[in-house]
Scaffold this active site. Sequence first.
Site, PDB file in Angstrom:
ATOM      1  N   ASP A  34      84.069   5.869 102.862  1.00 34.00           N
ATOM      2  CA  ASP A  34      84.395   4.486 103.245  1.00 34.00           C
ATOM      3  C   ASP A  34      83.173   3.589 103.015  1.00 34.00           C
ATOM      4  O   ASP A  34      83.244   2.372 103.237  1.00 34.00           O
ATOM      5  CB  ASP A  34      84.942   4.398 104.675  1.00 34.00           C
ATOM      6  CG  ASP A  34      83.967   4.865 105.731  1.00 34.00           C
ATOM      7  OD1 ASP A  34      82.880   5.372 105.375  1.00 34.00           O
ATOM      8  OD2 ASP A  34      84.290   4.742 106.932  1.00 34.00           O
ATOM      9  N   SER A  35      82.086   4.178 102.513  1.00 35.90           N
ATOM     10  CA  SER A  35      80.955   3.374 102.021  1.00 35.90           C
ATOM     11  C   SER A  35      81.425   2.454 100.897  1.00 35.90           C
ATOM     12  O   SER A  35      80.694   1.553 100.488  1.00 35.90           O
ATOM     13  CB  SER A  35      79.824   4.276 101.520  1.00 35.90           C
ATOM     14  OG  SER A  35      80.317   5.244 100.603  1.00 35.90           O
ATOM     15  N   ASP A  73      87.438   9.944 103.205  1.00 36.51           N
ATOM     16  CA  ASP A  73      87.115   9.459 104.550  1.00 36.51           C
ATOM     17  C   ASP A  73      88.335   8.856 105.218  1.00 36.51           C
ATOM     18  O   ASP A  73      89.074   8.076 104.599  1.00 36.51           O
ATOM     19  CB  ASP A  73      86.056   8.350 104.456  1.00 36.51           C
ATOM     20  CG  ASP A  73      84.660   8.839 104.749  1.00 36.51           C
ATOM     21  OD1 ASP A  73      84.506   9.903 105.377  1.00 36.51           O
ATOM     22  OD2 ASP A  73      83.708   8.147 104.339  1.00 36.51           O
ATOM     23  N   LYS A 101      87.670  13.481 106.158  1.00 36.13           N
ATOM     24  CA  LYS A 101      86.442  13.438 106.969  1.00 36.13           C
ATOM     25  C   LYS A 101      86.602  12.407 108.080  1.00 36.13           C
ATOM     26  O   LYS A 101      87.079  11.295 107.831  1.00 36.13           O
ATOM     27  CB  LYS A 101      85.238  13.107 106.091  1.00 36.13           C
ATOM     28  CG  LYS A 101      83.936  12.964 106.881  1.00 36.13           C
ATOM     29  CD  LYS A 101      82.708  13.041 106.010  1.00 36.13           C
ATOM     30  CE  LYS A 101      82.328  11.763 105.301  1.00 36.13           C
ATOM     31  NZ  LYS A 101      82.057  10.631 106.193  1.00 36.13           N
ATOM     32  N   GLU A 103      84.570  10.681 111.594  1.00 32.27           N
ATOM     33  CA  GLU A 103      83.281  10.488 112.260  1.00 32.27           C
ATOM     34  C   GLU A 103      83.423  10.651 113.770  1.00 32.27           C
ATOM     35  O   GLU A 103      84.275   9.985 114.379  1.00 32.27           O
ATOM     36  CB  GLU A 103      82.745   9.072 111.981  1.00 32.27           C
ATOM     37  CG  GLU A 103      82.427   8.826 110.521  1.00 32.27           C
ATOM     38  CD  GLU A 103      81.857   7.436 110.271  1.00 32.27           C
ATOM     39  OE1 GLU A 103      81.601   6.683 111.243  1.00 32.27           O
ATOM     40  OE2 GLU A 103      81.669   7.104 109.090  1.00 32.27           O
ATOM     41  N   GLU A 170      74.172  12.762 109.380  1.00 36.61           N
ATOM     42  CA  GLU A 170      73.527  11.607 108.750  1.00 36.61           C
ATOM     43  C   GLU A 170      72.370  11.096 109.596  1.00 36.61           C
ATOM     44  O   GLU A 170      72.517  10.892 110.814  1.00 36.61           O
ATOM     45  CB  GLU A 170      74.589  10.495 108.559  1.00 36.61           C
ATOM     46  CG  GLU A 170      74.037   9.240 107.926  1.00 36.61           C
ATOM     47  CD  GLU A 170      75.124   8.293 107.407  1.00 36.61           C
ATOM     48  OE1 GLU A 170      76.321   8.673 107.380  1.00 36.61           O
ATOM     49  OE2 GLU A 170      74.760   7.170 107.023  1.00 36.61           O
TER      50      GLU A 170
HETATM   51  O1  KIV Z   1      81.116   6.825 103.455  1.00 38.44           O
HETATM   52  C1  KIV Z   1      80.289   7.591 102.950  1.00 38.44           C
HETATM   53  O2  KIV Z   1      79.899   7.449 101.783  1.00 38.44           O
HETATM   54  C2  KIV Z   1      79.767   8.657 103.775  1.00 38.44           C
HETATM   55  C3  KIV Z   1      78.523   9.342 103.284  1.00 38.44           C
HETATM   56  C4  KIV Z   1      77.360   8.449 103.408  1.00 38.44           C
HETATM   57  C5  KIV Z   1      78.317  10.636 103.959  1.00 38.44           C
HETATM   58  O3  KIV Z   1      80.278   8.934 104.807  1.00 38.44           O
END
Ligand code: KIV
Length: 251
Positions: A34-35, A73, A101, A103, A170
């Site tokens: 989600d970056s 994510d 994934k 968080e 992280e």
């Molecule tokens: O969103 C993302 O790119 C991430 C990585 C930085 C691990 O969660």
Amino acid sequence: MKASGDKFAVITAYDFTFAKLIENAGIEVVLVGDSLGNVIQGRDSTIPVTVADMVYHTAAVKRGNSNALLIADMPFMSYATETQALENAALLMQAGAHMVKLEGGAWLAETVRLLCERGIPVCGHVGLTPQSVHKLGGYKVQGKEEQAAAQMISEAKALEKAGAELIVVECVPSSLGRALSQALTIPVIGIGAGPDTDAQVLVLHDMLGISQRLPRFSKNFLEDNTSIQSAISAYGDAVRAGTFPAPEHCF
Ligand code: KIV
């Protein structure tokens, strides 16, 4: 790979073309992070990213990927309840993800168990969790105090017990990255977590030096390479050889 002590590389991707380059480089795991809120959409956090955004980019990456494990994510508030988690994880899996994934720590254990029982592999994410940036008071190194470090290890163990098969950590001190990797049976993927985790992940735009700000824990691999393709390969090689991250990338 963890059992035999072989490190592996993870990199983010958001589209077909980069997924192909990453595949050509033999990177083991691709993360549709989600970056993308930051590096694709120009937002100042990952909070505005929606499930529809993640589905769109996951489907694009899937078309370029045939070999790597593809993790997607789950964005902000898409797993706040167990029902939301099941429904939104299903959308990402149907778009082409092999694993989702999430968080968070021990509070997620029940959700992780539920997803695993329903056939959805899960990757956890502890330490600096960017979706909680306002709760954390900024993008800061986590787990610096002894008690916070012990708590993070215990929460990561709870996620493993619930069925998580990978875990991202992280922005933590290198000593905690090492302790987590030793404490868990599942592979620990570090980002700003020192050289001793089982794998490393970087945001694609950071490691190509094209994001607006290069985080301290990242490295511009394009600087010493003549193409994007060779920069991505160099990253994979450096992770497997244990030469990245170097001390200047660690906390
Ligand atoms: O969103 C993302 O790119 C991430 C990585 C930085 C691990 O969660």
